[in-house]
Design a protein around this motif. Structure first.
Motif, PDB file in Angstrom:
ATOM      1  N   LEU A   1      75.726  38.130  27.944  1.00 48.72           N
ATOM      2  CA  LEU A   1      76.869  37.941  28.828  1.00 48.72           C
ATOM      3  C   LEU A   1      78.202  37.800  28.103  1.00 48.72           C
ATOM      4  O   LEU A   1      79.240  38.204  28.637  1.00 48.72           O
ATOM      5  CB  LEU A   1      76.638  36.710  29.714  1.00 48.72           C
ATOM      6  N   VAL A   2      78.221  37.224  26.911  1.00 47.09           N
ATOM      7  CA  VAL A   2      79.509  36.997  26.248  1.00 47.09           C
ATOM      8  C   VAL A   2      80.054  38.286  25.636  1.00 47.09           C
ATOM      9  O   VAL A   2      81.178  38.698  25.964  1.00 47.09           O
ATOM     10  CB  VAL A   2      79.390  35.867  25.204  1.00 47.09           C
ATOM     11  N   PRO A   3      79.296  38.988  24.797  1.00 49.04           N
ATOM     12  CA  PRO A   3      79.840  40.266  24.316  1.00 49.04           C
ATOM     13  C   PRO A   3      79.728  41.391  25.341  1.00 49.04           C
ATOM     14  O   PRO A   3      80.266  42.473  25.129  1.00 49.04           O
ATOM     15  CB  PRO A   3      78.977  40.564  23.089  1.00 49.04           C
ATOM     16  N   ARG A   4      79.041  41.100  26.455  1.00 51.68           N
ATOM     17  CA  ARG A   4      78.854  42.100  27.514  1.00 51.68           C
ATOM     18  C   ARG A   4      78.164  43.360  26.997  1.00 51.68           C
ATOM     19  O   ARG A   4      78.610  44.486  27.226  1.00 51.68           O
ATOM     20  CB  ARG A   4      80.177  42.448  28.185  1.00 51.68           C
ATOM     21  N   LEU A   5      77.048  43.142  26.318  1.00 48.03           N
ATOM     22  CA  LEU A   5      76.281  44.239  25.756  1.00 48.03           C
ATOM     23  C   LEU A   5      74.887  44.256  26.360  1.00 48.03           C
ATOM     24  O   LEU A   5      74.243  43.213  26.494  1.00 48.03           O
ATOM     25  CB  LEU A   5      76.172  44.087  24.242  1.00 48.03           C
ATOM     26  N   THR A   6      74.404  45.446  26.707  1.00 48.98           N
ATOM     27  CA  THR A   6      73.064  45.614  27.245  1.00 48.98           C
ATOM     28  C   THR A   6      72.189  46.295  26.206  1.00 48.98           C
ATOM     29  O   THR A   6      72.572  47.331  25.641  1.00 48.98           O
ATOM     30  CB  THR A   6      73.082  46.452  28.534  1.00 48.98           C
ATOM     31  N   SER A   7      71.016  45.705  25.967  1.00 53.77           N
ATOM     32  CA  SER A   7      70.095  46.245  24.973  1.00 53.77           C
ATOM     33  C   SER A   7      68.776  46.605  25.636  1.00 53.77           C
ATOM     34  O   SER A   7      68.274  45.871  26.487  1.00 53.77           O
ATOM     35  CB  SER A   7      69.830  45.203  23.878  1.00 53.77           C
ATOM     36  N   LEU A   8      68.233  47.739  25.222  1.00 49.87           N
ATOM     37  CA  LEU A   8      66.893  48.135  25.656  1.00 49.87           C
ATOM     38  C   LEU A   8      65.884  47.457  24.748  1.00 49.87           C
ATOM     39  O   LEU A   8      65.863  47.683  23.535  1.00 49.87           O
ATOM     40  CB  LEU A   8      66.746  49.650  25.583  1.00 49.87           C
TER      41      LEU A   8
ATOM     42  N   GLU B   1      78.707  32.571  39.166  1.00 49.48           N
ATOM     43  CA  GLU B   1      78.797  31.206  38.652  1.00 49.48           C
ATOM     44  C   GLU B   1      79.025  30.269  39.824  1.00 49.48           C
ATOM     45  O   GLU B   1      79.912  30.497  40.650  1.00 49.48           O
ATOM     46  CB  GLU B   1      79.938  31.087  37.633  1.00 49.48           C
ATOM     47  N   PHE B   2      78.245  29.201  39.892  1.00 47.18           N
ATOM     48  CA  PHE B   2      78.310  28.322  41.057  1.00 47.18           C
ATOM     49  C   PHE B   2      79.590  27.484  41.097  1.00 47.18           C
ATOM     50  O   PHE B   2      80.106  27.204  42.167  1.00 47.18           O
ATOM     51  CB  PHE B   2      77.084  27.404  41.085  1.00 47.18           C
ATOM     52  N   ALA B   3      80.104  27.082  39.946  1.00 50.42           N
ATOM     53  CA  ALA B   3      81.232  26.151  39.928  1.00 50.42           C
ATOM     54  C   ALA B   3      82.587  26.833  39.882  1.00 50.42           C
ATOM     55  O   ALA B   3      83.599  26.234  40.249  1.00 50.42           O
ATOM     56  CB  ALA B   3      81.102  25.195  38.742  1.00 50.42           C
ATOM     57  N   SER B   4      82.648  28.086  39.457  1.00 50.95           N
ATOM     58  CA  SER B   4      83.945  28.712  39.191  1.00 50.95           C
ATOM     59  C   SER B   4      84.715  29.078  40.455  1.00 50.95           C
ATOM     60  O   SER B   4      85.932  29.100  40.464  1.00 50.95           O
ATOM     61  CB  SER B   4      83.744  29.976  38.343  1.00 50.95           C
ATOM     62  N   GLY B   5      83.997  29.386  41.531  1.00 54.52           N
ATOM     63  CA  GLY B   5      84.658  29.864  42.732  1.00 54.52           C
ATOM     64  C   GLY B   5      85.049  31.317  42.655  1.00 54.52           C
ATOM     65  O   GLY B   5      85.649  31.864  43.593  1.00 54.52           O
ATOM     66  N   LEU B   6      84.747  31.986  41.540  1.00 56.88           N
ATOM     67  CA  LEU B   6      85.092  33.389  41.371  1.00 56.88           C
ATOM     68  C   LEU B   6      84.052  34.282  42.039  1.00 56.88           C
ATOM     69  O   LEU B   6      82.910  33.897  42.240  1.00 56.88           O
ATOM     70  CB  LEU B   6      85.182  33.734  39.883  1.00 56.88           C
ATOM     71  N   SER B   7      84.477  35.491  42.358  1.00 56.83           N
ATOM     72  CA  SER B   7      83.564  36.459  42.940  1.00 56.83           C
ATOM     73  C   SER B   7      82.516  36.861  41.909  1.00 56.83           C
ATOM     74  O   SER B   7      82.804  36.892  40.699  1.00 56.83           O
ATOM     75  CB  SER B   7      84.338  37.691  43.402  1.00 56.83           C
ATOM     76  N   PRO B   8      81.285  37.140  42.336  1.00 57.32           N
ATOM     77  CA  PRO B   8      80.262  37.577  41.387  1.00 57.32           C
ATOM     78  C   PRO B   8      80.712  38.802  40.602  1.00 57.32           C
ATOM     79  O   PRO B   8      81.439  39.666  41.104  1.00 57.32           O
ATOM     80  CB  PRO B   8      79.071  37.906  42.286  1.00 57.32           C
ATOM     81  N   ARG B   9      80.284  38.852  39.353  1.00 55.85           N
ATOM     82  CA  ARG B   9      80.696  39.931  38.450  1.00 55.85           C
ATOM     83  C   ARG B   9      79.627  41.020  38.407  1.00 55.85           C
ATOM     84  O   ARG B   9      78.437  40.732  38.216  1.00 55.85           O
ATOM     85  CB  ARG B   9      80.926  39.351  37.051  1.00 55.85           C
ATOM     86  N   LEU B  10      80.073  42.263  38.611  1.00 57.52           N
ATOM     87  CA  LEU B  10      79.184  43.411  38.491  1.00 57.52           C
ATOM     88  C   LEU B  10      79.001  43.731  37.013  1.00 57.52           C
ATOM     89  O   LEU B  10      79.968  43.876  36.267  1.00 57.52           O
ATOM     90  CB  LEU B  10      79.762  44.617  39.227  1.00 57.52           C
ATOM     91  N   ILE B  11      77.730  43.834  36.593  1.00 54.50           N
ATOM     92  CA  ILE B  11      77.411  44.093  35.198  1.00 54.50           C
ATOM     93  C   ILE B  11      77.112  45.579  35.024  1.00 54.50           C
ATOM     94  O   ILE B  11      76.372  46.180  35.812  1.00 54.50           O
ATOM     95  CB  ILE B  11      76.195  43.254  34.751  1.00 54.50           C
ATOM     96  N   ASP B  12      77.681  46.159  34.004  1.00 58.84           N
ATOM     97  CA  ASP B  12      77.462  47.576  33.716  1.00 58.84           C
ATOM     98  C   ASP B  12      76.097  47.731  33.050  1.00 58.84           C
ATOM     99  O   ASP B  12      75.899  47.317  31.898  1.00 58.84           O
ATOM    100  CB  ASP B  12      78.571  48.098  32.802  1.00 58.84           C
TER     101      ASP B  12
ATOM    102  N   ASP C   1      68.234  33.812  31.058  1.00 58.42           N
ATOM    103  CA  ASP C   1      67.443  32.955  30.187  1.00 58.42           C
ATOM    104  C   ASP C   1      67.767  31.497  30.508  1.00 58.42           C
ATOM    105  O   ASP C   1      68.773  31.209  31.174  1.00 58.42           O
ATOM    106  CB  ASP C   1      67.724  33.286  28.721  1.00 58.42           C
ATOM    107  N   PRO C   2      66.936  30.550  30.113  1.00 57.74           N
ATOM    108  CA  PRO C   2      67.166  29.151  30.495  1.00 57.74           C
ATOM    109  C   PRO C   2      68.526  28.606  30.065  1.00 57.74           C
ATOM    110  O   PRO C   2      69.058  27.692  30.697  1.00 57.74           O
ATOM    111  CB  PRO C   2      66.025  28.400  29.788  1.00 57.74           C
ATOM    112  N   GLN C   3      69.117  29.175  29.003  1.00 55.74           N
ATOM    113  CA  GLN C   3      70.406  28.694  28.517  1.00 55.74           C
ATOM    114  C   GLN C   3      71.591  29.351  29.232  1.00 55.74           C
ATOM    115  O   GLN C   3      72.729  28.922  29.048  1.00 55.74           O
ATOM    116  CB  GLN C   3      70.532  28.960  27.003  1.00 55.74           C
ATOM    117  N   GLY C   4      71.336  30.390  30.023  1.00 60.62           N
ATOM    118  CA  GLY C   4      72.406  31.053  30.748  1.00 60.62           C
ATOM    119  C   GLY C   4      73.274  31.964  29.907  1.00 60.62           C
ATOM    120  O   GLY C   4      74.400  32.296  30.285  1.00 60.62           O
ATOM    121  N   ARG C   5      72.749  32.428  28.770  1.00 60.34           N
ATOM    122  CA  ARG C   5      73.536  33.289  27.891  1.00 60.34           C
ATOM    123  C   ARG C   5      73.238  34.767  28.114  1.00 60.34           C
ATOM    124  O   ARG C   5      74.083  35.624  27.839  1.00 60.34           O
ATOM    125  CB  ARG C   5      73.245  32.938  26.426  1.00 60.34           C
TER     126      ARG C   5
END
Length: 701
Positions: free
Chosen positions: A158-165, A117-128, A139-143
């Motif tokens: 990104l919000v529920p942190r779920l990956t779908s095939l 995230e550009f504004a947060s200043g937090l370290s990038p998050r590794l996604i499982d 996606d254009p909405q950033g979701r």
């Protein structure tokens, strides 16, 4: 002790490390995201953000601080192939994608997905995710973030942190969401999936390589290793089968239909708020069609048709929309022009190279004017017509977003590139470059030569005094799509280094190269050899009439890829002019090169065998022309673009004809030579070969 120029050039990746690149401007024009390594010899690329109002620059992601980076990158094979197609020589974060407002970015490191995230200043998050992530795109909405892994297309919410095939390959030769070989190598299309503007579905390419002939890339230095099979679409053979599908987030698919038998090349996709546009091209490349896709049924309808008796060029940035009007590009009245609503809007005096941005009612594009060595930026709007943005000489590219103009400029006055943002207020911000200086000041004359006024560069040693004869080294590329004679200092550094070794170096952009308009580029149609070679000879001889110190009894030529082909052609076909050659990674038989590039100029081997014979080196190898000139053939044995068979077959033909020559195989090297030791010593070996062949003494210390 100071490192030699070849070592510094290799270590700095031609003095590009540390320079900003890959810029994305936020829609409000207030922020720029970009890539840059921390120094001129640092190959690890980081992601940065610059607030244009405050001037505050922030490091968003440093691969060295992220666990996945480690010391050595472990790249999925699809990512290695993508970087080879891009000629990407750096490491770290070499690509990223953002949401529409540019609030976040996704990128892959060693096949693992990160979100920053550009504004947060937090370290990038590794996604499982599953391993082997390639080309992640929010996606254009950033979701959500879509990505490819193992040839399958996934979406991570990104919000529920779920990956779908979404869709997996249904065949061992098929992949989803990736570009096919010729799209990536020749069309400039590096991606294979596109988000809908609302982020609720995607358009995805399915690529089936089953019809494509299998070649095998062996590693002779390690005979215990299995050869690597490569699906290579050689001229006249089958391409991959590319189909497109609308894919919903629940995996439901709707196929997109068009006359794929007539238009088999998928050139590009543009999914705007107006329409989903598909650009396709016929196999002979004489017809290009822009199709509107019905996103409910997948049916298509034609909205623009562009035809040419030779070929239709693919112009980056089009089609798109300016307001409600469709923007395309094509040849009109002898010039490459932008068209709005089907009508040309750029003048015949400009040769359009690319549409870079549409910002409100204004288009930003790059073009050549009467000076083909300079690429300038221009805008067009209905209110103001065409306006020059960069009237100064140089090589420019840029972006125009939210009223902010971002320009990257390379010129003859300074080293490297300068990247500057101009805000709507008129305030400017320059993005700092950490690129190392080359420490080499070209002694350069850019001129024209021959009856056609060919763009020509002459580089002389810094220590040379008039009245002293100099052997000549021709240093061309000479083929379509690429220019060597440009108004940018760093483009001439290698040539200047060769000049310092005791040569007058001559670089010529002949027929077929960009910048001079359609007729000049199409002069090689049906013959990639004779017009190109004639122009090199004509320019050399004309230049020598103005520079009598050029010793035409000692003329060498060197080149890589098409330039390597031209170098070998020169000593085989015109040994009366050229006395020695270094041919790196040369195409020697065009029937061994890929479909989209080769067939554009020569047709198919079965349909136009005479064109292939005219352009091949094998008849020249067997010809009885004398004297036999020294020829050094250099080839990477891992090259999957111009495969080593080109050099090996030419060597066999030369041997059968009793023609002496030398072959330098490069074990483990592809079409690029990013390895520092290889890149350095390759230059040194070329100089040694040329000095011996032409009788050139070592330069003064």
């Amino acid at each position: 002790m100071t490192d030699s120029f070849p070592r510094r050039q290799a270590r700095t990746r031609r003095f590009t490390l540390g320079a900003p690149r890959g810029a994305v401007v936020s829609p409000d024009g207030g922020r720029v995201a970009f890539l840059r390594s921390r120094g001129g010899t640092d190959p690890v690329t980081c992601l940065w953000s610059l607030d244009l109002d405050s001037g505050e620059e922030r490091l968003v992601a440093d691969p060295r601080a992220l666990e996945a980076a480690g010391n050595e990158e472990d790249l999925p094979p699809q990512e290695r192939a993508r970087r080879e197609r891009l000629r990407e020589q750096a490491g770290g974060i070499v690509a990223y994608a953002t949401d529409r407002p540019v609030t976040m970015a996704a990128f892959a490191l060693s096949g693992r997905l990160y979100v920053a995230e550009f504004a947060s200043g937090l370290s990038p998050r590794l996604i499982d995710t599953p391993p082997g992530v390639v080309d992640p795109r929010p996606d254009p909405q950033g979701r959500r973030v879509a990505f490819v892994a193992g040839g399958a297309l996934y979406v991570h919410d990104l919000v529920p942190r779920l990956t779908s095939l979404l869709v997996r390959p249904d065949d061992e030769d098929a992949t989803w969401g990736l570009a096919d070989f010729v799209a990536a190598e020749e069309m400039g299309r590096m991606r294979g999936f596109w988000w809908a503007p609302d982020g609720e579905r995607l358009l995805a390419a399915r690529v089936d390589d089953a019809p494509v002939t299998r070649w095998h890339i062996a590693d002779p230095a390690n005979p215990d290793r299995e050869p690597v099979p490569v699906a290579y679409p050689a001229a006249g053979t089958a391409n991959a089968e590319v189909t497109l599908h609308l894919v919903a987030l629940d995996g439901l698919r709707v196929p997109v239909t068009w006359d794929a038998a007539t238009y088999e090349y998928v050139v590009d996709v543009s999914w705007t708020s107006h329409d989903l546009l598909l650009t396709v091209q016929s196999r002979d490349q004489r017809a290009l069609r822009v199709l509107r896709v019905d996103t409910g049924t997948g049916a298509t309808s034609e909205v623009a048709a562009i035809d040419d008796e030779d070929w239709v060029d693919i112009v980056p940035g089009v089609p798109t929309y300016l307001g409600d009007a469709l923007v395309t590009a094509g040849v009109a009245d002898g010039a490459n022009r932008l068209c709005v609503g089907g009508e040309p809007v750029t003048p015949k005096s400009l040769q359009v190279r690319a549409l870079l941005d549409v910002d409100g009612d204004t288009m930003l594009f790059s073009a050549f004017d009467e000076d083909p060595t300079a690429t300038r930026l221009w805008t067009w709007s209905r209110a103001d017509g065409v306006r020059a943005v960069t009237p100064e000489r140089g090589v420019h590219t840029g972006r125009l977003v939210g009223g902010t103009l971002l320009v990257s400029r390379a010129s003859l006055d300074s080293e490297g590139t300068t990247t500057t943002a101009t805000l709507p207020t008129g305030a400017t911000r320059t993005i700092t470059s950490f690129a190392d200086p080359a420490g080499l000041d070209p002694r350069l004359e850019i001129t024209t030569a021959g009856a056609r006024g060919l763009s020509t560069a002459l580089l002389l040693p810094s220590w040379w005094e008039p009245g002293t004869p100099l052997p000549v080294l021709m240093d061309p590329y000479g083929g379509p799509h690429a220019q060597r004679v440009v108004a940018a200092r760093n483009a001439h550094l290698t040539s200047q280094w060769f000049a310092e070794q005791g040569f007058a170096v001559v670089v010529v952009d002949g027929r077929g190269t960009p910048g001079r308009g359609p007729a000049f580029e199409r002069a090689v149609h049906g013959d990639l050899a004779q017009p190109v070679l004639d122009d090199q000879v004509e320019a050399l001889q004309d230049l020598a009439t103005r520079h009598p110190d050029l010793d035409l009894d000692r003329v060498g030529i060197r080149g890589w890829s098409f330039g390597g082909y031209l170098a070998a052609l020169a000593v085989l076909r015109r040994p009366d002019v050229f006395h020695a050659a270094v041919a790196g990674a040369p195409v020697t038989d065009w029937a061994l090169y890929d479909t989209h590039y080769t067939e554009r100029y020569l047709g198919t081997p079965d349909g136009n065998p005479d064109a292939y014979a005219r352009s091949s080196l094998f008849a020249d190898a067997a010809a009885a022309r004398t004297p036999h000139r020294p020829l050094l053939l250099v080839h990477g044995l891992a090259d999957d673009n111009v495969v080593a068979a080109h050099t090996l077959r030419l060597s066999s033909a030369l041997l059968a004809a009793g023609r002496p020559h030398s072959v330098l195989p490069l074990s483990g090297v592809t079409h690029m030579t990013p390895q520092e030791v290889v890149a350095e010593n390759l230059l040194l070996l070329q100089v040694e070969f040329l000095r011996d062949a032409l009788g050139v003494p070592a330069p003064p210390v």
